[in-house]
Design a protein around this motif. Structure first.
Motif, mmCIF file in Angstrom:
data_model
loop_
_atom_site.group_PDB
_atom_site.id
_atom_site.type_symbol
_atom_site.label_atom_id
_atom_site.label_comp_id
_atom_site.label_asym_id
_atom_site.label_seq_id
_atom_site.Cartn_x
_atom_site.Cartn_y
_atom_site.Cartn_z
ATOM 1 N N PRO A 272 0.803 -1.234 0.000
ATOM 2 C CA PRO A 272 0.000 0.000 0.000
ATOM 3 C C PRO A 272 0.831 1.279 0.000
ATOM 4 C CG PRO A 272 -0.031 -1.035 2.163
ATOM 5 C CD PRO A 272 0.627 -2.017 1.231
ATOM 6 N N PHE A 273 2.091 1.199 0.401
ATOM 7 C CA PHE A 273 2.935 2.398 0.447
ATOM 8 C C PHE A 273 4.028 2.369 -0.621
ATOM 9 C CE2 PHE A 273 1.389 1.587 4.775
ATOM 10 C CZ PHE A 273 0.682 2.753 4.994
ATOM 11 N N GLY A 274 3.955 1.414 -1.536
ATOM 12 C CA GLY A 274 4.974 1.282 -2.572
ATOM 13 C C GLY A 274 4.944 2.430 -3.561
ATOM 14 N N ARG A 275 6.110 2.732 -4.111
ATOM 15 C CA ARG A 275 6.241 3.813 -5.084
ATOM 16 C C ARG A 275 7.083 3.335 -6.258
ATOM 17 N NH1 ARG A 275 5.271 8.932 -3.240
ATOM 18 N NH2 ARG A 275 6.810 9.786 -4.695
ATOM 19 N N ARG B 124 -2.076 7.003 -2.425
ATOM 20 C CA ARG B 124 -2.132 8.152 -1.509
ATOM 21 C C ARG B 124 -3.569 8.475 -1.133
ATOM 22 N NH1 ARG B 124 2.479 10.139 -4.485
ATOM 23 N NH2 ARG B 124 1.104 11.049 -6.047
ATOM 24 N N THR B 125 -4.457 8.412 -2.119
ATOM 25 C CA THR B 125 -5.874 8.663 -1.846
ATOM 26 C C THR B 125 -6.426 7.612 -0.894
ATOM 27 O OG1 THR B 125 -6.175 9.681 -4.018
ATOM 28 C CG2 THR B 125 -8.153 8.922 -2.878
ATOM 29 N N GLY B 126 -6.072 6.348 -1.117
ATOM 30 C CA GLY B 126 -6.542 5.274 -0.246
ATOM 31 C C GLY B 126 -6.074 5.442 1.184
ATOM 32 N N VAL B 127 -4.800 5.808 1.366
ATOM 33 C CA VAL B 127 -4.276 6.018 2.726
ATOM 34 C C VAL B 127 -5.000 7.181 3.399
ATOM 35 C CG1 VAL B 127 -2.242 6.739 4.033
ATOM 36 C CG2 VAL B 127 -2.018 5.023 2.232
ATOM 37 N N VAL C 294 -8.047 8.263 2.790
ATOM 38 C CA VAL C 294 -9.425 7.856 3.096
ATOM 39 C C VAL C 294 -9.458 6.973 4.341
ATOM 40 C CG1 VAL C 294 -11.355 6.462 2.272
ATOM 41 C CG2 VAL C 294 -10.275 8.105 0.742
ATOM 42 N N VAL C 295 -8.537 6.027 4.438
ATOM 43 C CA VAL C 295 -8.491 5.145 5.612
ATOM 44 C C VAL C 295 -8.215 5.957 6.870
ATOM 45 C CG1 VAL C 295 -7.215 3.278 6.716
ATOM 46 C CG2 VAL C 295 -7.859 3.082 4.319
ATOM 47 N N ALA C 296 -7.275 6.921 6.799
ATOM 48 C CA ALA C 296 -6.962 7.759 7.960
ATOM 49 C C ALA C 296 -8.189 8.579 8.369
ATOM 50 C CB ALA C 296 -5.795 8.675 7.647
ATOM 51 N N TYR C 297 -8.904 9.102 7.357
ATOM 52 C CA TYR C 297 -10.112 9.875 7.657
ATOM 53 C C TYR C 297 -11.171 9.009 8.332
ATOM 54 C CZ TYR C 297 -14.600 12.120 6.829
ATOM 55 O OH TYR C 297 -15.854 12.635 6.990
ATOM 56 N N LEU C 298 -11.365 7.789 7.836
ATOM 57 C CA LEU C 298 -12.372 6.903 8.421
ATOM 58 C C LEU C 298 -12.007 6.523 9.860
ATOM 59 C CD1 LEU C 298 -13.128 4.568 5.380
ATOM 60 C CD2 LEU C 298 -14.577 6.389 6.294
ATOM 61 N N ILE C 299 -10.725 6.296 10.113
ATOM 62 C CA ILE C 299 -10.300 5.970 11.481
ATOM 63 C C ILE C 299 -10.563 7.151 12.407
ATOM 64 C CG2 ILE C 299 -8.285 5.485 12.926
ATOM 65 C CD1 ILE C 299 -7.155 3.856 10.604
ATOM 66 N N LEU C 300 -10.202 8.370 11.955
ATOM 67 C CA LEU C 300 -10.433 9.558 12.775
ATOM 68 C C LEU C 300 -11.925 9.779 13.014
ATOM 69 C CD1 LEU C 300 -9.333 12.072 14.192
ATOM 70 C CD2 LEU C 300 -9.410 13.265 11.986
ATOM 71 N N ALA C 301 -12.723 9.619 11.948
ATOM 72 C CA ALA C 301 -14.165 9.807 12.094
ATOM 73 C C ALA C 301 -14.756 8.777 13.053
ATOM 74 C CB ALA C 301 -14.846 9.706 10.728
ATOM 75 N N THR C 302 -14.259 7.558 12.998
ATOM 76 C CA THR C 302 -14.741 6.519 13.917
ATOM 77 C C THR C 302 -14.410 6.863 15.362
ATOM 78 O OG1 THR C 302 -14.481 4.831 12.199
ATOM 79 C CG2 THR C 302 -14.615 4.060 14.474
ATOM 80 N N LEU C 303 -13.197 7.345 15.607
ATOM 81 C CA LEU C 303 -12.793 7.718 16.968
ATOM 82 C C LEU C 303 -13.635 8.885 17.482
ATOM 83 C CD1 LEU C 303 -8.906 7.441 16.651
ATOM 84 C CD2 LEU C 303 -10.461 5.861 17.818
#
Length: 280
Positions: free
Chosen positions: A55-58, A251-254, A256-265
Motif C-alpha cells: 500500500p505504500f509502494g512507489r 495516496r488517496t486510499g491512505v 481515506v483510511v486515515a479519515y475513516l479511522i479519525l471519524a470513527t474515533l
C-alpha cells in the motif's frame, strides 16, 4: 387404512430417491483425472519484489527509465504501446527536451504518399503521438511472426495473471524441453517456429527469446544489465504504463483510511460523552 398411510407416501418416495442417488454415486467407477502436460509442467511466476509493491509502494523512476530503454531497444521491434503517448514519459522523470528527442526516434506514417516513390510518407513523431507499431497492419505483423500477432504492451501488465512478475518470468524462462516432460508425455512436441517456455500457459510460445544475453542493453546509469535485471526493469515499466496513476491511488486510499479511522474515533467519543451516565 389408505388414509393412514397416505401421509407417509411422500416421505417414503423422497427417501427412496435419496437412497437411489447415494447408490449411484457410491457404485459409479471414478476415472482418475490425468493432468495434461501444460497442467503438470506449467510454472507460476517467480517471486519478485518491486518497489511499488504494498500500500505504500512507489515507482522507482530510475528503474522505469531503464525499463523504457529495454522496451525501446528490444521489445519495440515487435510490440506497440498505442495507449502511451511520448509526453507521458515525463511522468517517469524524462525532461521535455528528452521526451522530444525520444519521440524523434520513431517514424509515423501519414495518409499521404511520397511523390517520388509512391510509398506511404512518414514524419518524425511528436510528443503528442503514441508509441506506434513497427508493422503497418495486422496482416504484416502476423506474416513476420509465424502467424502470431504480437500484443500491444500498453496494458499487458494488468491483462496477464501474475502482472509484472509473469512478464519478467516469461522473458527469461525459455529453455529446452525437460527430460521429465518427455518421459511423462512422449507425445508432447514443440512445433517448428514455437519455443518451449514453462511460464506460458500451453508451454509453447511463438515469441522468440527477447533477452538472449547479459549486457544486451547498455544502461545509461551504469547498472549491470543482466537478463534478470533487464526483465525486472521492463516489467516494472510496463506496470507503470498500465497503471501510471498507482501512486495517486495509493495516496488517496491512505488518506481515506486515515479519515475513516479519525471519524470513527470522534463518533465513539461523542457516543461516550452523550451516553455517559445514562441508564438503560
Amino acid at each position: 387404512m389408505l388414509r393412514f398411510f397416505a401421509p407417509l407416501i411422500a416421505p417414503l418416495v423422497g427417501l427412496a430417491f435419496v437412497c437411489a442417488l447415494l447408490w449411484a454415486v457410491l457404485t459409479t467407477p471414478h476415472t482418475p483425472v490425468v493432468p495434461s502436460a501444460a497442467e503438470a509442467f506449467h510454472r507460476a511466476p517467480r517471486a519478485i519484489h518491486y518497489s511499488f509493491d504494498g500500500p505504500f509502494g512507489r515507482y522507482d523512476n530510475q528503474q522505469l527509465q531503464r525499463g523504457f530503454q529495454v522496451y525501446k531497444e528490444v521489445c519495440s521491434a515487435c510490440h506497440s504501446m498505442r495507449l502511451v503517448a511520448f509526453r507521458d514519459l515525463g511522468g517517469i522523470g524524462f525532461s521535455k527536451p528528452e521526451v522530444k528527442a525520444l519521440a524523434k526516434g520513431w517514424a509515423i506514417e501519414t495518409p499521404s504518399l511520397n511523390p517520388d516513390t509512391g510509398e506511404p510518407a512518414t514524419r518524425k513523431s511528436l510528443p503528442s503521438d503514441t508509441i506506434p507499431s513497427p508493422y503497418p497492419n495486422e496482416i504484416a505483423a502476423r506474416a513476420a511472426n509465424n502467424n502470431a500477432l504480437p500484443p500491444d504492451m500498453s496494458l499487458l501488465a494488468k491483462a496477464r495473471e501474475g502482472g509484472p512478475a509473469y512478464i519478467a518470468s516469461l522473458v527469461t524462462g525459455y529453455r529446452d524441453v525437460p527430460p521429465a516432460l518427455k518421459t511423462a508425455f512422449p507425445d508432447f512436441t514443440t512445433p517448428p517456429g514455437l519455443h518451449f517456455n514453462p511460464y506460458f500457459a500451453n508451454l509453447n510460445i511463438a515469441m522468440p527469446p527477447p533477452l538472449v544475453a547479459d549486457d544486451q542493453v547498455a544502461y545509461a546509469d551504469g547498472t549491470k544489465a543482466t537478463r534478470e535485471q533487464m526483465a525486472e526493469d521492463v516489467s516494472a515499466f510496463l506496470m507503470w504504463a498500465a497503471e501510471p496513476k498507482m501512486e495517486d491511488r495509493k495516496r488517496t486510499g491512505v488518506a481515506v483510511v486515515a479519515y475513516l479511522i479519525l471519524a470513527t474515533l470522534l463518533a465513539f467519543g461523542a457516543y461516550r460523552n452523550i451516553w455517559h451516565g445514562k441508564t438503560h
